[in-house]
Scaffold this motif. Structure first.
Motif, PDB file in Angstrom:
ATOM      1  N   GLY A   1     -13.647 -11.140 -16.374  1.00  0.00           N
ATOM      2  CA  GLY A   1     -13.934 -12.460 -16.917  1.00  0.00           C
ATOM      3  C   GLY A   1     -13.852 -13.590 -15.920  1.00  0.00           C
ATOM      4  N   ASP A   2     -13.769 -13.267 -14.618  1.00  0.00           N
ATOM      5  CA  ASP A   2     -13.670 -14.328 -13.609  1.00  0.00           C
ATOM      6  C   ASP A   2     -14.955 -15.150 -13.528  1.00  0.00           C
ATOM      7  OD1 ASP A   2     -11.097 -13.563 -12.900  1.00  0.00           O
ATOM      8  OD2 ASP A   2     -11.824 -12.069 -11.481  1.00  0.00           O
ATOM      9  N   ALA A   3     -16.074 -14.478 -13.700  1.00  0.00           N
ATOM     10  CA  ALA A   3     -17.373 -15.176 -13.675  1.00  0.00           C
ATOM     11  C   ALA A   3     -18.169 -14.726 -14.891  1.00  0.00           C
ATOM     12  CB  ALA A   3     -18.134 -14.856 -12.394  1.00  0.00           C
ATOM     13  N   VAL A   4     -18.542 -15.681 -15.731  1.00  0.00           N
ATOM     14  CA  VAL A   4     -19.250 -15.387 -16.977  1.00  0.00           C
ATOM     15  C   VAL A   4     -20.527 -16.210 -17.035  1.00  0.00           C
ATOM     16  CG1 VAL A   4     -19.146 -15.473 -19.498  1.00  0.00           C
ATOM     17  CG2 VAL A   4     -17.111 -14.846 -18.195  1.00  0.00           C
ATOM     18  N   MET A   5     -21.604 -15.566 -17.454  1.00  0.00           N
ATOM     19  CA  MET A   5     -22.883 -16.271 -17.604  1.00  0.00           C
ATOM     20  C   MET A   5     -23.232 -16.362 -19.085  1.00  0.00           C
ATOM     21  SD  MET A   5     -26.692 -15.205 -16.264  1.00  0.00           S
ATOM     22  CE  MET A   5     -26.848 -13.915 -17.487  1.00  0.00           C
ATOM     23  N   PHE A   6     -23.725 -17.531 -19.492  1.00  0.00           N
ATOM     24  CA  PHE A   6     -24.210 -17.715 -20.864  1.00  0.00           C
ATOM     25  C   PHE A   6     -25.636 -18.222 -20.820  1.00  0.00           C
ATOM     26  CE2 PHE A   6     -25.046 -20.585 -24.463  1.00  0.00           C
ATOM     27  CZ  PHE A   6     -24.930 -19.669 -25.505  1.00  0.00           C
ATOM     28  N   ASP A   7     -26.489 -17.623 -21.649  1.00  0.00           N
ATOM     29  CA  ASP A   7     -27.881 -18.067 -21.690  1.00  0.00           C
ATOM     30  C   ASP A   7     -28.459 -17.773 -23.067  1.00  0.00           C
ATOM     31  OD1 ASP A   7     -30.292 -19.121 -20.845  1.00  0.00           O
ATOM     32  OD2 ASP A   7     -31.034 -17.192 -20.106  1.00  0.00           O
TER      33      ASP A   7
ATOM     34  N   VAL B   1     -22.341 -12.874 -20.785  1.00  0.00           N
ATOM     35  CA  VAL B   1     -22.453 -11.666 -19.968  1.00  0.00           C
ATOM     36  C   VAL B   1     -21.554 -11.799 -18.747  1.00  0.00           C
ATOM     37  CG1 VAL B   1     -24.027 -10.178 -18.660  1.00  0.00           C
ATOM     38  CG2 VAL B   1     -24.824 -11.318 -20.739  1.00  0.00           C
ATOM     39  N   GLY B   2     -20.845 -10.699 -18.399  1.00  0.00           N
ATOM     40  CA  GLY B   2     -20.044 -10.630 -17.189  1.00  0.00           C
ATOM     41  C   GLY B   2     -20.595  -9.592 -16.239  1.00  0.00           C
ATOM     42  N   LEU B   3     -19.881  -9.394 -15.116  1.00  0.00           N
ATOM     43  CA  LEU B   3     -20.314  -8.435 -14.093  1.00  0.00           C
ATOM     44  C   LEU B   3     -19.118  -7.561 -13.734  1.00  0.00           C
ATOM     45  CD1 LEU B   3     -22.949  -7.890 -12.419  1.00  0.00           C
ATOM     46  CD2 LEU B   3     -21.857  -9.158 -10.571  1.00  0.00           C
ATOM     47  N   ASN B   4     -19.268  -6.221 -13.894  1.00  0.00           N
ATOM     48  CA  ASN B   4     -18.138  -5.342 -13.607  1.00  0.00           C
ATOM     49  C   ASN B   4     -18.073  -4.972 -12.130  1.00  0.00           C
ATOM     50  OD1 ASN B   4     -20.045  -3.315 -13.167  1.00  0.00           O
ATOM     51  ND2 ASN B   4     -19.708  -2.314 -15.141  1.00  0.00           N
ATOM     52  N   ASN B   5     -17.124  -4.074 -11.771  1.00  0.00           N
ATOM     53  CA  ASN B   5     -16.909  -3.715 -10.368  1.00  0.00           C
ATOM     54  C   ASN B   5     -18.007  -2.834  -9.797  1.00  0.00           C
ATOM     55  OD1 ASN B   5     -15.892  -1.834 -12.260  1.00  0.00           O
ATOM     56  ND2 ASN B   5     -14.817  -0.736 -10.623  1.00  0.00           N
ATOM     57  N   HIS B   6     -18.936  -2.397 -10.626  1.00  0.00           N
ATOM     58  CA  HIS B   6     -20.100  -1.635 -10.153  1.00  0.00           C
ATOM     59  C   HIS B   6     -21.354  -2.511 -10.124  1.00  0.00           C
ATOM     60  CE1 HIS B   6     -17.846   2.108 -10.353  1.00  0.00           C
ATOM     61  NE2 HIS B   6     -17.481   1.813 -11.603  1.00  0.00           N
TER      62      HIS B   6
END
Length: 242
Positions: A172-178, A194-199
């Motif tokens: 949850g450090d960087a979250v995008m909303f659209d 939407v978030g981004l995981n370690n992969h």
């Protein structure tokens, strides 16, 4: 007495304006008997202007805005199955043979769908709440938020589940909303957190439906998102996992 007149009957309401009205004398005059039956008292079939040669032109006249009862029932059934306006018009065109033979305009169909919308809305809201309750029963960490306007109608709806909230705790450090698109039935925008995981893969965190993108709506979206993810606590947040 009732008179059925031509669309060219009478004079323009305002002078020096473009109008099709040219005092066309064509009409059917009906008189009513004492037992409430009607009969034709006079019929003038001669027009003082050229007539529309095909259905493609005549459907634009006010007299062709009426949609018959059979077509109305069909439209209601198609709307109940969440068909959009273009698809409904195409299906109706197949019943009449071709799109050109449909005896009413797409605008008339849109007006009818607009009237049917409020009738269907209450049922769809009830079904949505039933689905959310079922999801909550199967997943105790599923939660949702509802924003209502001054008339009690849904203005915003957001939901997430335990898996999505767990993803947020890790990524949850960087979250995008659209907002991705606007629904055709209720004119509400669908958005995703939407978030981004370690992969470097996108992970879904929450979904939301909102009526507009005003400052008030955006404040509600982001504040309720934080509450659901554990970043804050609202009065009705009873489903947040430990």
């Amino acid at each position: 007495m009732q008179e059925i007149v031509c669309g060219y009957a009478g004079k323009p309401v305002l002078e020096n304006t473009q109008s099709c009205r040219c005092n066309c004398p064509a009409l059917i005059r009906l008189l009513r008997l004492e037992d409430n039956r009607w009969y034709i008292a006079e019929h003038r079939e001669k027009h003082n202007h050229s007539l529309s040669p095909n259905c493609g032109e005549t459907i634009h006249w006010p007299s062709h805005k009426r949609i018959d009862a059979y077509s109305k029932d069909l439209v209601k059934q198609l709307k109940h199955n969440i068909f959009n306006l273009s698809k409904i018009y195409s299906i109706i065109g197949s019943f009449f043979g071709t799109m050109e033979e449909v005896p009413f305009t797409k605008r008339s169909l849109k007006t009818l769908c607009g009237k049917l919308g409020p009738e269907q809305a209450d049922g769809d809201v009830r079904k949505t709440m039933e689905v959310f309750k079922e999801l909550g029963a199967n997943n105790p960490h599923f939660t949702y938020r509802v924003q209502a306007d001054g008339e009690g109608r849904i203005k915003g709806l957001m939901w997430t589940n335990g898996s999505n909230r767990l993803q947020y705790s890790f990524f949850g450090d960087a979250v995008m909303f659209d907002t991705t698109y606007r629904t055709s039935l209720y004119d509400m925008m669908f958005g995703l957190f939407v978030g981004l995981n370690n992969h470097f893969q996108s992970v879904l965190l929450a979904g939301v439906l909102i009526r507009d993108e005003t400052v008030e709506s955006m404040e509600w979206v982001f504040s309720e998102f934080l509450h659901m993810m554990g970043g804050g606590c609202s009065e009705n947040d009873t489903n947040r996992p430990n």
